[in-house]
Design an enzyme around this catalytic site. Sequence first.
Site, PDB file in Angstrom:
ATOM      1  N   ASP A   1      -5.406  15.791 -16.817  1.00 53.26           N
ATOM      2  CA  ASP A   1      -4.397  15.214 -16.072  1.00 53.26           C
ATOM      3  C   ASP A   1      -3.175  14.643 -17.070  1.00 53.26           C
ATOM      4  O   ASP A   1      -3.187  14.471 -18.227  1.00 53.26           O
ATOM      5  CB  ASP A   1      -4.578  14.109 -15.299  1.00 53.26           C
ATOM      6  CG  ASP A   1      -4.113  13.430 -14.098  1.00 53.26           C
ATOM      7  OD1 ASP A   1      -2.742  14.227 -13.830  1.00 53.26           O
ATOM      8  OD2 ASP A   1      -3.862  12.366 -13.667  1.00 53.26           O
TER       9      ASP A   1
ATOM     10  N   HIS B   1       2.558  22.161 -17.840  1.00 50.03           N
ATOM     11  CA  HIS B   1       1.624  22.904 -17.277  1.00 50.03           C
ATOM     12  C   HIS B   1       1.509  24.183 -18.197  1.00 50.03           C
ATOM     13  O   HIS B   1       0.250  24.318 -18.605  1.00 50.03           O
ATOM     14  CB  HIS B   1       1.833  23.555 -15.983  1.00 50.03           C
ATOM     15  CG  HIS B   1       1.849  22.496 -14.916  1.00 50.03           C
ATOM     16  ND1 HIS B   1       1.062  21.593 -14.536  1.00 50.03           N
ATOM     17  CD2 HIS B   1       2.822  22.336 -13.807  1.00 50.03           C
ATOM     18  CE1 HIS B   1       1.425  20.631 -13.795  1.00 50.03           C
ATOM     19  NE2 HIS B   1       2.263  21.037 -13.161  1.00 50.03           N
TER      20      HIS B   1
ATOM     21  N   LEU C   1     -20.848  30.209 -23.999  1.00 50.50           N
ATOM     22  CA  LEU C   1     -20.248  29.136 -23.430  1.00 50.50           C
ATOM     23  C   LEU C   1     -19.775  29.387 -22.006  1.00 50.50           C
ATOM     24  O   LEU C   1     -19.324  30.590 -21.792  1.00 50.50           O
ATOM     25  CB  LEU C   1     -18.916  28.690 -24.092  1.00 50.50           C
ATOM     26  CG  LEU C   1     -18.219  27.508 -23.259  1.00 50.50           C
ATOM     27  CD1 LEU C   1     -18.855  25.862 -23.602  1.00 50.50           C
ATOM     28  CD2 LEU C   1     -16.746  27.418 -23.653  1.00 50.50           C
TER      29      LEU C   1
HETATM   30  C1  IPE Z   1      -6.548  15.989 -10.205  1.00 49.02           C
HETATM   31  O1  IPE Z   1      -5.191  15.390 -10.806  1.00 49.02           O
HETATM   32  C2  IPE Z   1      -6.465  17.299 -10.273  1.00 49.02           C
HETATM   33  C3  IPE Z   1      -6.168  18.017 -11.282  1.00 49.02           C
HETATM   34  C4  IPE Z   1      -6.004  17.918 -12.546  1.00 49.02           C
HETATM   35  C5  IPE Z   1      -6.212  19.462 -11.092  1.00 49.02           C
HETATM   36  P1  IPE Z   1      -3.852  14.879  -9.912  1.00 49.02           P
HETATM   37  O2  IPE Z   1      -2.932  14.413 -10.850  1.00 49.02           O
HETATM   38  O3  IPE Z   1      -3.690  15.703  -8.683  1.00 49.02           O
HETATM   39  O4  IPE Z   1      -4.586  13.543  -9.411  1.00 49.02           O
HETATM   40  P2  IPE Z   1      -4.116  12.371  -8.428  1.00 49.02           P
HETATM   41  O5  IPE Z   1      -3.516  13.085  -7.069  1.00 49.02           O
HETATM   42  O6  IPE Z   1      -3.278  11.430  -9.605  1.00 49.02           O
HETATM   43  O7  IPE Z   1      -5.461  11.517  -8.162  1.00 49.02           O
HETATM   44  C1  IPE Z   2      -2.393  17.906 -14.103  1.00 44.30           C
HETATM   45  O1  IPE Z   2      -1.200  17.290 -14.548  1.00 44.30           O
HETATM   46  C2  IPE Z   2      -2.408  19.274 -13.632  1.00 44.30           C
HETATM   47  C3  IPE Z   2      -2.548  19.519 -12.236  1.00 44.30           C
HETATM   48  C4  IPE Z   2      -2.933  18.626 -11.467  1.00 44.30           C
HETATM   49  C5  IPE Z   2      -2.229  20.661 -11.906  1.00 44.30           C
HETATM   50  P1  IPE Z   2      -0.380  16.615 -13.275  1.00 44.30           P
HETATM   51  O2  IPE Z   2       0.620  17.858 -12.726  1.00 44.30           O
HETATM   52  O3  IPE Z   2      -0.939  15.891 -12.346  1.00 44.30           O
HETATM   53  O4  IPE Z   2       0.480  15.658 -14.416  1.00 44.30           O
HETATM   54  P2  IPE Z   2       1.288  14.021 -14.064  1.00 44.30           P
HETATM   55  O5  IPE Z   2      -0.161  13.485 -13.502  1.00 44.30           O
HETATM   56  O6  IPE Z   2       2.025  14.532 -12.871  1.00 44.30           O
HETATM   57  O7  IPE Z   2       1.826  13.643 -15.257  1.00 44.30           O
HETATM   58 MG    MG Z   3      -1.621  14.141 -12.210  1.00 37.47          MG
END
Ligand code: IPE
Ligand code: IPE
Ligand code: MG
Length: 253
Positions: free
Chosen positions: A24, A41, A135
């Site tokens: 995240d 990303h 792995l």
């Molecule tokens: C969780 O991250 C899903 C992934 C990392 C793929 P999110 O950024 O979507 O989670 P929430 O919505 O903040 O809980």
């Molecule tokens: C995690 O990073 C990746 C996915 C959920 C696809 P985020 O896109 O949730 O990044 P933040 O939380 O907005 O910084």
């Molecule tokens: Mg996020």
Amino acid sequence: MFTSSTRAVPDPVRVPRHIAIIMDGNGRWANKRLLPRVAGHRKGVEAVRATVRAAIGHGVEYLTLFAFSSENWRRPADEVTLLMELFARALEQEVAKLHASGIRFRVVGDTSRFDRRIRELVAEGEATTAGNTRLTLTVAANYGGRWDIAQAARAYFRAHPEALADGAALEPEAIEPWLTTAYAPEPDLFIRTGGEQRISNFLLWQLAYTEFYFTDLLWPDFDEAALGAAIESFAARERRFGQTGEQVHGNVA
Ligand code: IPE
Ligand code: IPE
Ligand code: MG
């Protein structure tokens, strides 16, 4: 089949056999640099490469990465489209490298919602790497922990229609072999980057006795040293699985 941590006490390990990560913070990483979210990303894919390398270096056997949750469809359509494109490109470019490194590649989640190109690349990648043993890298895509439990229950009842009879007992052990991650032991260590401290519908069942580790590092900044710090934290913990500390230390039968 691996035994359940709620049924039997697993053998202690210093290095986690299975690490599950919520990657995240990509969006915030990009925002801080005044870049579009997709730049975060893209950088996140590089962090995946570094983490896979580092996991192998530590002798980790299973690495499970949350790439796209069943709730991430709620994002703006253009971000979802870009994430799908990035996933397709990563599959095209990375699977051969994974194979060359002896990595078994798996995807868990409801892939039926992805377009055909992605579904084909996933099937191809899984088939090509199926015999590798270095792995097991699992990518959770359109994954939800509740979905996983529900689909496991459905599959169990399809295979055992007699279990639907009134009064029939349903043990947790009956469901377990049908979970999408049944080929892997339960995660020893769960890592979430990005500072949030929640599960976000990741591996709900499988994390029953997993050690949790949260870091404020944003996923694109996660690297070998960060994985090392998480593993070090894991190694210093005492896992009791319901027992007392005395039992764990072998002082009590
Ligand atoms: C969780 O991250 C899903 C992934 C990392 C793929 P999110 O950024 O979507 O989670 P929430 O919505 O903040 O809980
Ligand atoms: C995690 O990073 C990746 C996915 C959920 C696809 P985020 O896109 O949730 O990044 P933040 O939380 O907005 O910084
Ligand atoms: Mg996020």
